[in-house]
Every structure is written in C-alpha cells, then in structure tokens.
Design an enzyme around this catalytic site. Sequence first.
Site, PDB file in Angstrom:
ATOM      1  N   SER A  49       0.860  -1.185   0.000  1.00 22.31           N
ATOM      2  CA  SER A  49       0.000   0.000   0.000  1.00 22.31           C
ATOM      3  C   SER A  49       0.896   1.234   0.000  1.00 22.31           C
ATOM      4  O   SER A  49       2.100   1.135   0.278  1.00 22.31           O
ATOM      5  CB  SER A  49      -0.904   0.005   1.240  1.00 22.31           C
ATOM      6  OG  SER A  49      -0.103   0.216   2.403  1.00 22.31           O
ATOM      7  N   ASP A  84      -0.663  -1.563  -4.167  1.00 18.66           N
ATOM      8  CA  ASP A  84      -2.056  -1.800  -3.769  1.00 18.66           C
ATOM      9  C   ASP A  84      -2.781  -0.458  -3.623  1.00 18.66           C
ATOM     10  O   ASP A  84      -2.284   0.442  -2.940  1.00 18.66           O
ATOM     11  CB  ASP A  84      -2.038  -2.546  -2.426  1.00 18.66           C
ATOM     12  CG  ASP A  84      -3.403  -3.050  -2.004  1.00 18.66           C
ATOM     13  OD1 ASP A  84      -4.245  -3.313  -2.883  1.00 18.66           O
ATOM     14  OD2 ASP A  84      -3.615  -3.197  -0.782  1.00 18.66           O
ATOM     15  N   HIS A  85      -3.915  -0.304  -4.250  1.00 21.70           N
ATOM     16  CA  HIS A  85      -4.701   0.938  -4.184  1.00 21.70           C
ATOM     17  C   HIS A  85      -3.867   2.186  -4.482  1.00 21.70           C
ATOM     18  O   HIS A  85      -3.830   3.141  -3.690  1.00 21.70           O
ATOM     19  CB  HIS A  85      -5.383   1.107  -2.816  1.00 21.70           C
ATOM     20  CG  HIS A  85      -6.464   0.103  -2.606  1.00 21.70           C
ATOM     21  ND1 HIS A  85      -7.698   0.198  -3.204  1.00 21.70           N
ATOM     22  CD2 HIS A  85      -6.481  -1.043  -1.902  1.00 21.70           C
ATOM     23  CE1 HIS A  85      -8.428  -0.853  -2.865  1.00 21.70           C
ATOM     24  NE2 HIS A  85      -7.720  -1.620  -2.084  1.00 21.70           N
ATOM     25  N   ASP A 105      -6.141   2.845  -8.363  1.00 21.15           N
ATOM     26  CA  ASP A 105      -7.474   2.912  -7.764  1.00 21.15           C
ATOM     27  C   ASP A 105      -8.112   4.255  -8.111  1.00 21.15           C
ATOM     28  O   ASP A 105      -7.992   5.232  -7.384  1.00 21.15           O
ATOM     29  CB  ASP A 105      -7.370   2.731  -6.249  1.00 21.15           C
ATOM     30  CG  ASP A 105      -8.743   2.727  -5.586  1.00 21.15           C
ATOM     31  OD1 ASP A 105      -9.740   2.998  -6.286  1.00 21.15           O
ATOM     32  OD2 ASP A 105      -8.812   2.463  -4.374  1.00 21.15           O
ATOM     33  N   GLU A 135      -9.900  -0.418 -10.620  1.00 22.37           N
ATOM     34  CA  GLU A 135     -10.999  -0.638  -9.673  1.00 22.37           C
ATOM     35  C   GLU A 135     -12.247   0.135 -10.082  1.00 22.37           C
ATOM     36  O   GLU A 135     -12.172   1.293 -10.490  1.00 22.37           O
ATOM     37  CB  GLU A 135     -10.581  -0.215  -8.258  1.00 22.37           C
ATOM     38  CG  GLU A 135     -11.726  -0.341  -7.245  1.00 22.37           C
ATOM     39  CD  GLU A 135     -11.292  -0.227  -5.789  1.00 22.37           C
ATOM     40  OE1 GLU A 135     -10.156  -0.612  -5.473  1.00 22.37           O
ATOM     41  OE2 GLU A 135     -12.110   0.241  -4.977  1.00 22.37           O
ATOM     42  N   GLY A 178     -10.447  -5.077   6.192  1.00 20.62           N
ATOM     43  CA  GLY A 178     -10.467  -5.240   7.648  1.00 20.62           C
ATOM     44  C   GLY A 178     -11.450  -6.332   8.035  1.00 20.62           C
ATOM     45  O   GLY A 178     -11.916  -7.101   7.184  1.00 20.62           O
ATOM     46  N   GLY A 208     -10.247  -7.376   0.394  1.00 22.69           N
ATOM     47  CA  GLY A 208     -10.859  -7.663   1.700  1.00 22.69           C
ATOM     48  C   GLY A 208     -10.966  -9.143   1.992  1.00 22.69           C
ATOM     49  O   GLY A 208     -11.970  -9.610   2.533  1.00 22.69           O
ATOM     50  N   THR A 232      -5.185  -7.778   6.602  1.00 21.57           N
ATOM     51  CA  THR A 232      -5.467  -7.729   8.046  1.00 21.57           C
ATOM     52  C   THR A 232      -5.210  -9.063   8.747  1.00 21.57           C
ATOM     53  O   THR A 232      -4.717  -9.090   9.879  1.00 21.57           O
ATOM     54  CB  THR A 232      -6.934  -7.297   8.274  1.00 21.57           C
ATOM     55  OG1 THR A 232      -7.147  -6.070   7.568  1.00 21.57           O
ATOM     56  CG2 THR A 232      -7.241  -7.085   9.731  1.00 21.57           C
TER      57      THR A 232
HETATM   58  P1  13P Z   1      -7.979  -7.191   4.241  1.00 25.26           P
HETATM   59  O1  13P Z   1      -7.090  -6.314   5.051  1.00 25.26           O
HETATM   60  O2  13P Z   1      -9.390  -7.111   4.651  1.00 25.26           O
HETATM   61  O3  13P Z   1      -7.472  -8.594   4.175  1.00 25.26           O
HETATM   62  O4  13P Z   1      -7.961  -6.608   2.741  1.00 25.26           O
HETATM   63  C1  13P Z   1      -6.764  -6.558   2.037  1.00 25.26           C
HETATM   64  C2  13P Z   1      -6.924  -5.855   0.746  1.00 25.26           C
HETATM   65  O5  13P Z   1      -7.937  -5.914   0.093  1.00 25.26           O
HETATM   66  C3  13P Z   1      -5.783  -5.072   0.250  1.00 25.26           C
HETATM   67  O6  13P Z   1      -6.104  -4.348  -0.885  1.00 25.26           O
END
Ligand code: 13P
Length: 287
Positions: A49, A84-85, A105, A135, A178, A208, A232
């Site tokens: 990220s 990521d994003h 993103d 996305e 999360g 997620g 997470t």
């Molecule tokens: P989680 O933290 O819910 O596993 O999601 C990770 C995610 O989608 C990173 O882009």
Amino acid sequence: MLVSAKEMLEKARDGKYAVGQFNINNLEWTKSILLTAEELKSPVILGVSEGAGKYMTGFKTVAAMVKAMIEELGITVPVALHLDHGTYEGCYKCIEAGFSSIMFDGSHYPIDENVAKTQELVKICAEKGMSLEAEVGSIGGEEDGVVGLGECADPAECKRIAELGVDMLAAGIGNIHGQYPENWPGLRFDVLEAVKKEVGNMPLVLHGGTGIPEDMIKKAISLGVAKINVNTECQLAFAAATRKYIEAGKDQQGKGFDPRKLLAPGAEAIKETVKEKMELFGSVGKA
Ligand code: 13P
C-alpha cells in the site's frame, strides 16, 4: 523471479483457482510470505500500500529489498511486486522504482476520469511489461486513511474499464477491508455474475480477503475471481503470536529480547496464515 501478474492470473482463471496477494509491511513479512510460497510451490503477489511503502522509506527501498530477497533466498516461484490501491502519482513512482505490477485505484474519480487515467497507465504498463489492476465501485472499510463506502460496481462501468486492456479488475461486490462486522450480509454474487457477464475473460480481484467464509471464497473463484487480497489477517496473526510471546515473559528469559527472537513467533504465524490461504485459494503446486 519477479514477474508481471498477468500470466499467473490468466493461468489461475483458466485453472479455477486464485493467486493470493499478501500485503507486506517490512522484512519479516516479505520473508515469511516468500518462503511459504516457495515451500508450497505457489505463485504469489506481494502487495504494497502507499502507507506501507512510505513506512519502508519508499518504493525504491521496497523494490530493492524484494528483488534481493528473491535472489538470496533462492525463490523460484513467480512473484509479482504490486502497488495496492495506488494513487495516480503513486503508480508513476512504482513504475520508476521497478515494481512489476500496479493497481490504479481510480474508483473515487468520476468514471470518465477513471477511464482516462487508467487508459494512460495501460499504455505505459504495456510498454514496461507490467500488469495493471483497475478498480470500479469502492471497497468498503478503511485502509491507510482511504475510506471507501463499499458501493457495488456498476457492470457497465466495469465493461468500459475492462475494454481499455487492463489485466485484472477489482469490482466492489460488498467486500470490506479489515474485519467484517457481525451483521455483514455477505458477498453480492448477483453483482459478481453481472460484472462477469460484461467483462468476459478478465481475471477479477477480490479485495478484503480477511474473514470471508470459505464457501464464499470458493464460490467467488468459481465465478471468475482469480486474485484475492489478504492483509489484516496476517497482521492479526502476527500481533497475537507476539502478544503470546511477551505475555509468557519470554522476552525476559535469556536473550529473548533479541529482535530476531522477539519477532520470530509473529513471522511464523504469518507463514501459517499464508499457507492456509494458499490452500483455500487452490494455488498450491501451481507455480
Ligand atoms: P484485508 O485487510 O481485509 O485482508 O484486505 C486486504 C486488501 O484488500 C488489500 O487491498
């Protein structure tokens, strides 16, 4: 080997399994994930990220560490290093730093702007042999201060973005970053099916991945999800194992305070989590 995620995801889509994206935060995270992927002969995507990139002092540090670690650990499975994003600016930084894959993103932009910026990045990624994730529809929850309301993707907008030539598409289908709240209604498979109809063969990405029940993961894979992001869950596993070590007073016994000892239970816990996910996603032995 550091590679684009394109080929591994096309193979996953055709073979009806998913490649895990596991987010990294530091050396221990990276080492645990790479060693597990190698042990299980699984392809893997290391997610970074923008916040984690900053924490590790910048994307150049991350790229240098990952490339050197692949070499020094003798990792032979395909590894993609993926933003990521990413923001628009972050994407350019990672292209320059030597990442092999990026996510732009643009879900918070009006769709025309998301299309324009994604289109520009499609061209650059193609030139560099990098893969690109786009996305549509935001992922719920909070990540690095970016709060998504979790609106489901509009299949027609997904079609527009897919037609630009991106390599993978993250479409919001009720998934949340999360932990999921108890009253979470579950993934919107109706939306996933509608998106799939519009985007054809495009590998789909499920963000997620933490805490999604196994049956929903399997169904999502059967409907075209070829990449699942997990962040997470590794953090929770690391924290719990570290807490156990400290609460048992092990940091106060002998040289238990040595960071190589102190961080070891957490690093082992990450390996276990990654292993469980790779088995669930079906990517074991697919390298
Ligand atoms: P989680 O933290 O819910 O596993 O999601 C990770 C995610 O989608 C990173 O882009």
